[in-house]
Design an enzyme around this catalytic site. Structure first.
Site, short mmCIF file in Angstrom:
data_model
loop_
_atom_site.label_atom_id
_atom_site.label_comp_id
_atom_site.label_asym_id
_atom_site.label_seq_id
_atom_site.Cartn_x
_atom_site.Cartn_y
_atom_site.Cartn_z
N ARG A 1 0.93 -1.23 0.00
CA ARG A 1 0.05 0.16 0.05
C ARG A 1 0.94 1.20 0.14
NH1 ARG A 1 -2.11 0.39 5.32
NH2 ARG A 1 -0.45 2.12 5.51
N HIS B 1 -3.07 4.20 5.18
CA HIS B 1 -4.11 3.46 5.36
C HIS B 1 -5.35 4.16 4.62
CE1 HIS B 1 -7.09 0.48 7.04
NE2 HIS B 1 -7.56 1.64 7.61
N TYR C 1 4.75 4.57 11.29
CA TYR C 1 5.03 3.21 11.49
C TYR C 1 5.97 2.62 10.35
CZ TYR C 1 0.81 3.07 8.77
OH TYR C 1 -0.09 3.25 7.81
C1 LIG Z 1 -14.35 -6.27 12.21
C2 LIG Z 1 -13.52 -5.23 12.41
N1 LIG Z 1 -12.55 -5.02 13.35
C3 LIG Z 1 -11.76 -3.92 13.22
C4 LIG Z 1 -11.78 -2.90 12.33
C5 LIG Z 1 -11.01 -1.67 12.13
N2 LIG Z 1 -10.10 -1.82 11.10
C6 LIG Z 1 -10.33 -0.94 9.85
S1 LIG Z 1 -9.17 -1.30 8.75
C7 LIG Z 1 -8.33 -2.26 9.82
C8 LIG Z 1 -7.03 -2.75 9.19
C9 LIG Z 1 -7.17 -3.92 8.05
O1 LIG Z 1 -6.19 -4.49 7.44
P1 LIG Z 1 -6.17 -5.24 6.35
O2 LIG Z 1 -7.20 -6.28 6.59
O3 LIG Z 1 -4.76 -5.69 6.05
O4 LIG Z 1 -6.65 -4.50 5.14
P2 LIG Z 1 -6.20 -3.19 4.25
O5 LIG Z 1 -6.65 -2.19 5.04
O6 LIG Z 1 -4.63 -3.16 4.52
O7 LIG Z 1 -6.45 -3.25 2.90
C10 LIG Z 1 -8.92 -2.56 10.93
C11 LIG Z 1 -8.22 -3.08 12.05
C12 LIG Z 1 -12.89 -3.33 11.37
N3 LIG Z 1 -13.28 -2.39 10.52
N4 LIG Z 1 -13.72 -4.13 11.32
#
Ligand SMILES: Cc1ncc(C[n+]2csc(CCOP(=O)(O)OP(=O)(O)O)c2C)c(N)n1
Length: 384
Positions: free
Chosen positions: A271, A275, A284
């Site tokens: 990415r 985020h 980070y």
């Molecule tokens: C069930 C749940 N727990 C926590 C969150 C908060 N949250 C939003 S994005 C994220 C990180 C997700 O990372 P990843 O799966 O690697 O996807 P990326 O954002 O890198 O595409 C978190 C913990 C959420 N949206 N849903």
């Protein structure tokens, strides 16, 4: 017989006739991510497909930049950019047939758009509206899912139902590396394999779950290896190599369509942006790490291949960029128009028969809106 004598007579025996239930070897992923661009495999890739992928990558990159700019102008509440991950987004959209279904996460607006969803409608949720913004049935794209990994059991359910009905439908579900730590990931993969559902899981391993690096999520050799535990094949692919992602997904989709069951594909990508626009990635990760990934940019990789094979020249590159500019300009113009929102819509489609509490709240809001409208209609300086 004393206990000691009994122990002396005890002869341990192996469990009766144990065998592995399936041979795990064919399910194991490659040891290095599969690549096409810059390798001998590229000669076999269809030039028309490579050109199409290129045009979509360039357009997708521009879409990401435009959407991020719209957050700064207050036109969009939040945007999780997929800059750097366009090869996965575009390949996922292009690999499906019309009747198939895509199950995206919040980061996969681009995949939805590449599949035909209107680019403004695809941003409705991220604009802060209460609904999806597009008709999921029109292009067979499920709503962009914010709760991590919840789209995966949905995809399995749809694929399994289609199979029971005898419909020729494959579901492709996208998830991030962080999403693989969710219970929904486990439940979806387990049911998919037990039912042999026609579903493909694409994990975009972009290195981080917000600020959490993959090493803090899992000790597995790779995310693709997790497939073996469920009894489905795992594939590992270079997620920035659009031709490789397309080929691996095409194989998995064909396998699912032919009744061969699910596949888990892990795409190694990065990415490049934070985020979301609300995140500061410099807190980070090091700039040097980002720079190494810029050298492995999906657009750059494909452009090099196309140029080396004489499949694109400067005019072709310019045409792709011009198309992307026009696409972004249209998005900008349409996003700069205020949407017409009716606050009363909040109560629509909640229940077929609204509950007494909802009816009460509805009446309160209606009275408030009417009072406001009356006030606005009064001549200036009126009895306020
Ligand atoms: C069930 C749940 N727990 C926590 C969150 C908060 N949250 C939003 S994005 C994220 C990180 C997700 O990372 P990843 O799966 O690697 O996807 P990326 O954002 O890198 O595409 C978190 C913990 C959420 N949206 N849903």
């Amino acid at each position: 017989m004393t206990v000691m004598e009994q122990r002396g007579a005890y002869r341990p025996s192996p469990p009766p006739a144990w065998q592995p239930r399936t041979d795990p070897t064919p399910l194991l992923p490659d040891t290095t991510p599969y690549r096409v661009l810059g390798t001998e495999a590229a000669a076999k890739a269809d030039p028309a497909l490579l050109r199409r992928l290129y045009a979509e990558l360039v357009r997708g990159r521009r879409y990401n930049a435009q959407a991020t700019a719209l957050t700064k102008q207050g036109r969009l509440a939040v945007y999780p950019s997929s800059t750097g991950q366009e090869a996965c987004e575009v390949a996922a959209a292009l690999v499906l047939q019309e009747q198939d279904w895509l199950f995206p996460s919040y980061r996969d607006t681009l995949a939805a758009v590449a599949r035909g969803v209107d680019p403004v409608q695809a941003l409705t949720l991220l604009r802060g509206d209460w609904h999806t913004g597009y008709d999921p049935h029109a292009h067979r794209v499920a709503p962009l899912c914010t709760p991590l990994a919840t789209q995966l059991p949905h995809a399995v359910g749809l694929a399994h139902a289609a199979r029971l009905k005898g419909d020729d439908v494959v579901a492709l579900a996208l998830v991030g590396d962080g999403g693989t730590s969710e219970g929904d990931f486990h439940e979806a993969l387990n049911f998919a394999a037990v039912w042999q559902a026609p579903v493909v899981f694409l994990v975009q391993n972009n290195g981080f779950a917000i600020s959490v690096p993959l090493a803090k999520q899992t000790a597995a050799p790779s995310l693709a290896h997790k497939a073996v535990g469920y009894g489905m094949p795992g594939r590992l692919v270079d997620g920035n190599d659009a031709a490789a992602v397309h080929e691996v997904l095409a194989d998995a989709v064909a396998r699912a369509r032919a009744g061969g069951g699910p596949t888990l594909v892990e795409a190694i990508t990065y990415r490049l942006d934070a985020h979301t626009n609300a995140d500061d990635a410099t807190r980070y990760r090091e700039d040097a790490e980002v720079e190494t990934w810029r050298e492995h940019d999906p657009i750059l990789l494909l452009e090099r291949e196309l140029t080396a094979r004489g499949l694109i020249d400067e005019d072709g590159i310019r045409a792709a960029r011009d198309d992307a500019e026009a696409f972004a300009a249209d998005l900008r113009t349409r996003m700069n128009q205020d949407p017409h929102l009716d606050p009363m819509d909040l109560f629509a489609h909640v229940y077929a028969e609204p509950t007494p509490q909802l009816r009460e709240q509805q009446a309160l809001l209606r009275a408030e809106l009417e009072a406001e409208a009356e006030l606005a209609a009064e001549p200036e300086g009126g009895a306020r």
